[in-house]
Design a protein around this motif. Structure first.
Motif, short mmCIF file in Angstrom:
data_model
loop_
_atom_site.label_atom_id
_atom_site.label_comp_id
_atom_site.label_asym_id
_atom_site.label_seq_id
_atom_site.Cartn_x
_atom_site.Cartn_y
_atom_site.Cartn_z
N GLN A 1 15.87 -10.09 21.26
CA GLN A 1 17.64 -10.78 20.98
C GLN A 1 17.38 -10.06 22.56
O GLN A 1 17.36 -10.05 23.78
CB GLN A 1 18.65 -10.11 20.49
N LEU A 2 17.91 -12.15 23.01
CA LEU A 2 18.24 -12.20 24.15
C LEU A 2 19.76 -12.08 24.47
O LEU A 2 21.05 -13.61 23.79
CB LEU A 2 17.63 -13.40 25.89
N GLU A 3 20.86 -11.54 25.04
CA GLU A 3 22.29 -11.65 24.69
C GLU A 3 22.68 -11.44 26.46
O GLU A 3 22.97 -10.66 27.64
CB GLU A 3 22.97 -10.19 24.64
N GLU A 4 23.11 -12.85 26.60
CA GLU A 4 24.32 -13.93 27.68
C GLU A 4 25.64 -13.26 28.02
O GLU A 4 25.87 -12.86 26.43
CB GLU A 4 23.85 -14.94 27.74
N SER A 5 26.07 -12.79 29.20
CA SER A 5 27.45 -12.90 29.47
C SER A 5 27.64 -13.49 30.83
O SER A 5 27.12 -13.37 31.56
CB SER A 5 27.61 -11.11 29.27
N GLY A 6 28.77 -12.85 31.24
CA GLY A 6 29.74 -13.58 32.21
C GLY A 6 29.88 -15.26 32.69
O GLY A 6 30.18 -15.39 33.58
N GLY A 7 29.84 -15.42 31.65
CA GLY A 7 30.24 -17.38 31.36
C GLY A 7 32.17 -17.34 31.28
O GLY A 7 32.45 -16.13 31.45
N GLY A 8 32.32 -18.25 31.88
CA GLY A 8 33.11 -18.80 32.29
C GLY A 8 33.74 -19.63 32.80
O GLY A 8 33.77 -20.96 33.13
N LEU A 9 35.68 -19.98 32.71
CA LEU A 9 36.07 -21.70 34.04
C LEU A 9 37.03 -20.96 34.96
O LEU A 9 37.28 -19.58 35.82
CB LEU A 9 37.45 -21.50 32.97
N VAL A 10 35.78 -21.67 35.52
CA VAL A 10 36.27 -20.88 37.39
C VAL A 10 36.74 -22.40 37.56
O VAL A 10 36.27 -23.41 37.68
CB VAL A 10 35.08 -20.42 38.00
N GLN A 11 37.37 -22.65 39.19
CA GLN A 11 37.98 -23.18 40.11
C GLN A 11 36.41 -24.02 41.23
O GLN A 11 35.42 -22.41 41.62
CB GLN A 11 38.77 -22.50 41.40
N PRO A 12 36.25 -24.35 41.39
CA PRO A 12 35.62 -25.29 42.01
C PRO A 12 35.33 -24.41 43.43
O PRO A 12 36.55 -24.49 44.23
CB PRO A 12 35.64 -27.18 42.70
N GLY A 13 34.07 -24.11 44.01
CA GLY A 13 34.14 -23.45 45.06
C GLY A 13 33.82 -21.55 44.52
O GLY A 13 33.64 -20.85 45.61
N GLY A 14 34.41 -21.43 43.66
CA GLY A 14 33.98 -20.03 43.42
C GLY A 14 33.25 -19.73 42.97
O GLY A 14 32.24 -20.48 42.96
N SER A 15 32.81 -18.66 42.04
CA SER A 15 31.53 -17.35 41.95
C SER A 15 32.22 -17.24 40.19
O SER A 15 32.99 -16.83 40.53
CB SER A 15 31.67 -16.53 42.91
N LEU A 16 30.54 -16.73 40.03
CA LEU A 16 30.56 -15.72 38.57
C LEU A 16 28.82 -15.79 38.27
O LEU A 16 28.45 -16.14 39.19
CB LEU A 16 30.68 -17.10 37.21
N ARG A 17 28.96 -14.45 37.96
CA ARG A 17 27.72 -13.67 37.61
C ARG A 17 27.10 -13.71 36.12
O ARG A 17 28.08 -13.10 36.00
CB ARG A 17 27.91 -12.47 38.86
N LEU A 18 25.99 -14.17 36.23
CA LEU A 18 25.45 -14.64 34.27
C LEU A 18 24.85 -12.92 33.99
O LEU A 18 23.74 -13.00 34.79
CB LEU A 18 24.50 -15.68 34.13
N SER A 19 24.57 -12.37 34.05
CA SER A 19 23.50 -11.71 32.67
C SER A 19 23.32 -11.64 31.89
O SER A 19 23.46 -12.00 30.98
CB SER A 19 24.06 -9.66 32.81
N CYS A 20 21.77 -11.19 32.02
CA CYS A 20 21.43 -11.48 30.65
C CYS A 20 20.37 -10.25 29.59
O CYS A 20 19.19 -9.98 31.10
CB CYS A 20 20.36 -12.94 30.37
N ALA A 21 20.30 -9.85 28.84
CA ALA A 21 19.55 -8.45 28.84
C ALA A 21 19.21 -8.73 27.15
O ALA A 21 19.01 -8.95 26.19
CB ALA A 21 20.66 -7.47 27.78
N ALA A 22 17.74 -8.59 27.81
CA ALA A 22 16.54 -8.63 26.58
C ALA A 22 16.97 -7.14 25.68
O ALA A 22 16.45 -6.30 26.42
CB ALA A 22 15.15 -8.35 27.50
N SER A 23 16.07 -7.60 24.42
CA SER A 23 16.18 -5.41 23.52
C SER A 23 15.52 -5.76 22.32
O SER A 23 15.11 -7.08 22.02
CB SER A 23 17.35 -5.39 23.33
N GLY A 24 14.85 -4.79 21.87
CA GLY A 24 14.17 -5.52 20.59
C GLY A 24 12.69 -4.53 20.64
O GLY A 24 12.31 -3.66 21.74
N ASN A 25 11.91 -5.14 20.49
CA ASN A 25 10.39 -4.42 20.01
C ASN A 25 9.73 -5.42 21.02
O ASN A 25 8.56 -5.77 21.42
CB ASN A 25 9.89 -4.80 18.66
N ILE A 26 10.15 -4.54 22.41
CA ILE A 26 9.29 -5.31 23.87
C ILE A 26 8.06 -4.82 25.03
O ILE A 26 8.72 -2.89 24.43
CB ILE A 26 10.45 -5.08 24.50
#
Length: 122
Positions: A3-28
């Motif tokens: 599984q790859l699970e993303e997080s960190g999205g959302g609504l932001v104003q122009p010029g703003g910042s966001l940080r996305l994360s994606c964690a991989a789990s399972g039989n890796i």
């Protein structure tokens, strides 16, 4: 099995910042390249940034100088720091990874997360 699970999205104003994360789990067993793609409304999915297992990044021209991709191999996690966001960055952002599973065989397969929405608007 993976599984790859993303997080960190959302609504932001122009010029703003966001940080996305994606964690991989399972039989890796091993993760090779990890990356982020996005799909703007009405358009095809396209590459945003990739990072090799050794930490070498590649960026789409549209995000160079604004976005930074990084990874934590101990946590099987990839990040995307997005600064100076523009309305044209509005899209669903998908995490991608080339993963080899535990067990016999040497094949790496492509895995995708479900996506996280990023909206840049005033």
């Amino acid at each position: 099995q993976v599984q790859l699970e993303e997080s960190g999205g959302g609504l932001v104003q122009p010029g703003g910042s966001l940080r996305l994360s994606c964690a991989a789990s399972g039989n890796i067993f091993e993760i090779d390249t990890m990356g982020w793609y996005h799909q703007p409304p009405g358009k095809e999915r396209e590459l945003v940034a990739l990072i090799t297992a050794g930490g070498r990044p590649t960026y789409a021209d549209s995000v160079k100088g604004r976005f930074t991709i990084s990874r934590d191999n101990a946590k099987n996690t990839v990040y995307l720091q997005m600064n100076g966001l523009k309305p044209e960055d509005t899209a669903v952002y998908y995490c991608n990874a080339l993963i080899r599973l535990k067990g016999p065989g040497l094949r790496f397969d492509d895995y995708w997360g479900r996506g996280t929405q990023v909206t840049v608007s005033s």
